[in-house]
Scaffold this active site. Sequence first.
Site, short mmCIF file in Angstrom:
data_model
loop_
_atom_site.label_atom_id
_atom_site.label_comp_id
_atom_site.label_asym_id
_atom_site.label_seq_id
_atom_site.Cartn_x
_atom_site.Cartn_y
_atom_site.Cartn_z
N ASP A 144 -40.49 -66.06 -57.54
CA ASP A 144 -40.46 -67.51 -57.37
C ASP A 144 -41.59 -67.98 -56.47
OD1 ASP A 144 -38.19 -69.95 -55.86
OD2 ASP A 144 -39.83 -70.16 -57.32
N ASP A 192 -41.51 -71.38 -64.14
CA ASP A 192 -41.06 -71.20 -62.76
C ASP A 192 -39.95 -70.15 -62.78
OD1 ASP A 192 -39.69 -73.49 -60.23
OD2 ASP A 192 -40.11 -71.35 -60.20
N HIS A 239 -45.71 -73.57 -60.15
CA HIS A 239 -45.96 -73.81 -58.71
C HIS A 239 -46.38 -72.50 -58.07
CE1 HIS A 239 -42.34 -72.14 -56.58
NE2 HIS A 239 -41.70 -72.43 -57.71
N HIS A 260 -35.34 -66.98 -53.06
CA HIS A 260 -35.61 -67.63 -51.77
C HIS A 260 -35.35 -66.73 -50.58
CE1 HIS A 260 -35.65 -72.07 -53.32
NE2 HIS A 260 -36.52 -71.32 -53.92
N GLU A 296 -43.91 -77.22 -54.21
CA GLU A 296 -42.77 -77.43 -55.12
C GLU A 296 -41.48 -77.23 -54.35
OE1 GLU A 296 -40.44 -75.07 -56.18
OE2 GLU A 296 -39.50 -76.16 -57.82
N GLU A 297 -41.48 -76.26 -53.45
CA GLU A 297 -40.24 -75.92 -52.74
C GLU A 297 -39.80 -77.02 -51.78
OE1 GLU A 297 -38.55 -73.63 -53.77
OE2 GLU A 297 -39.74 -71.91 -54.43
N1 DTR Z 1 -35.97 -74.84 -58.27
C1 DTR Z 1 -36.80 -73.68 -58.62
C2 DTR Z 1 -36.01 -72.55 -59.22
C3 DTR Z 1 -35.06 -73.02 -60.26
C4 DTR Z 1 -33.73 -73.12 -60.15
N2 DTR Z 1 -33.19 -73.53 -61.36
C5 DTR Z 1 -34.19 -73.71 -62.21
C6 DTR Z 1 -34.18 -74.11 -63.54
C7 DTR Z 1 -35.42 -74.23 -64.20
C8 DTR Z 1 -36.61 -73.94 -63.53
C9 DTR Z 1 -36.62 -73.51 -62.17
C10 DTR Z 1 -35.39 -73.41 -61.56
C11 DTR Z 1 -37.45 -73.14 -57.38
O1 DTR Z 1 -36.71 -72.76 -56.48
O2 DTR Z 1 -38.68 -73.07 -57.38
ZN ZN Z 2 -37.95 -71.68 -55.32
ZN ZN Z 3 -39.81 -71.87 -58.27
#
Ligand code: DTR
Ligand code: ZN
Ligand code: ZN
Length: 439
Positions: A137, A200, A125, A287, A171-172
């Site tokens: 991220d 990611d 993403h 974040h 994605e977020e």
């Molecule tokens: N949710 C994703 C970051 C994230 C958190 N745990 C995992 C495990 C595997 C891949 C990504 C992630 C984000 O904040 O974009």
């Molecule tokens: Zn994120």
């Molecule tokens: Zn991410």
Amino acid sequence: MSLSASRRLAATTALAVAGLLAATAPAALAVPASAAAAPTPPDIPVANVKAHLSQLQSIATANGGNRAHGRTGYKASIDYVKGKLDAAGFTTTLQTFTSSGATGYNLIADWPGGDPNSVLMAGSHLDSVTSGPGINDNGSGSAAVLETALAVSRAGLQPTKHLRFGWWGAEELGLIGSKYYVNNLPSAERAKISGYLNFDMIGSPNPGYFVYDDDPALEKVFKDYFATLSIPTEIETEGDGRSDHAPFKNAGIPVGGLFSGADYTKTSAQAQKWGGTAGQAFDRCYHSSCDTTANINDTALDRNSDAIAYAIWTLGAGTTVPPGPSFENTADVAVPDSPGAAVTSPITVSGVAGNAPSTLKVDVNIVHTWRGDLVVDLVAPDGTAYRLKNSSSNDSADNVVATYTVNASSEVANGVWKLKVQDVAAQDTGYINSWKLTF
Ligand code: DTR
Ligand code: ZN
Ligand code: ZN
Ligand code: CA
């Protein structure tokens, strides 16, 4: 008439009456013949990946400090990535969607050539949260996938499979862009995707080395790569549903990927094997506004970028992943008739880093009339037994010649493994002829 023949006659009569199908030992897993040798995967220059991160940082700085969905910084990020890919000869497509009242963008890049009915896809993403530039991220995954695509172009790679790359929007906000892509892909097109690899957060400042544990073959490619670096990996357990692989997985497409950790805390055991700081988050700026170019561990970014290239070159070539080391015992071991004790045949494994794979291959060759008498187990060095074959009152066929696949990923590879065989039904005897472990 030998004992087994009289037993077989009686059994045949019973089977004829019952009309039962004789149970058969699991068929040996067919290992597809490998195509031409896979071309050597390149090293991905981490300086190139970091140069993309610098561009994404500049974009965020010039657009209110972020690259979030619906903001100018996201579209500028898309334009940057698209410009690089267009210049490198990719066929790019901008897919738009609406989310939270704003236009979102997915960027799809196809590398011309390869089998259109067998697509290998990699993605990440490109959007950030609104609170920061999102360099780890997920600039890290986006930049590494971009640089791998550019390496494909530089190499003029002509893989067996068709290569497709994706950069997802929103994605977020809940995997919006990748869900939109998968949901709008005709089912016939989805069926062509042999695997989707997701990246990611792969440059976390206090990094871990996590491999998605979804599709075993895709997991193995990454574990094999890190084994060449003697870096132990862990399976990614917190990720299910938490990134863009989820819509692909939900559509039945095999998925894999890499992750260097987010807001979870690194344990002392993890710091022991990976370095870094125990008791601290893998990414303290997750974040947050401090997720800048300073929030990257270059070594993790480099290793993960190289792992992506290894996977694309290996899987894209259409060959099977070359098997790992194997160990064999060909000594005959007599199996006493019931009610005799179980017998074992040992194999000492050494020189294999880390744990055994989730796809440990066990080739078994046991000479024994009426194989239904036999119970066969694989016993790991720590004593854990894995059932390979149960006994069967109506399997009158001779010999056990089979290949079993065992998820032994929780077992340390090195040590003394045993094949344990017991005859649990009177009459008929035999012996262990040979057996082999392939990692
Ligand atoms: N949710 C994703 C970051 C994230 C958190 N745990 C995992 C495990 C595997 C891949 C990504 C992630 C984000 O904040 O974009
Ligand atoms: Zn994120
Ligand atoms: Zn991410
Ligand atoms: Ca590299």
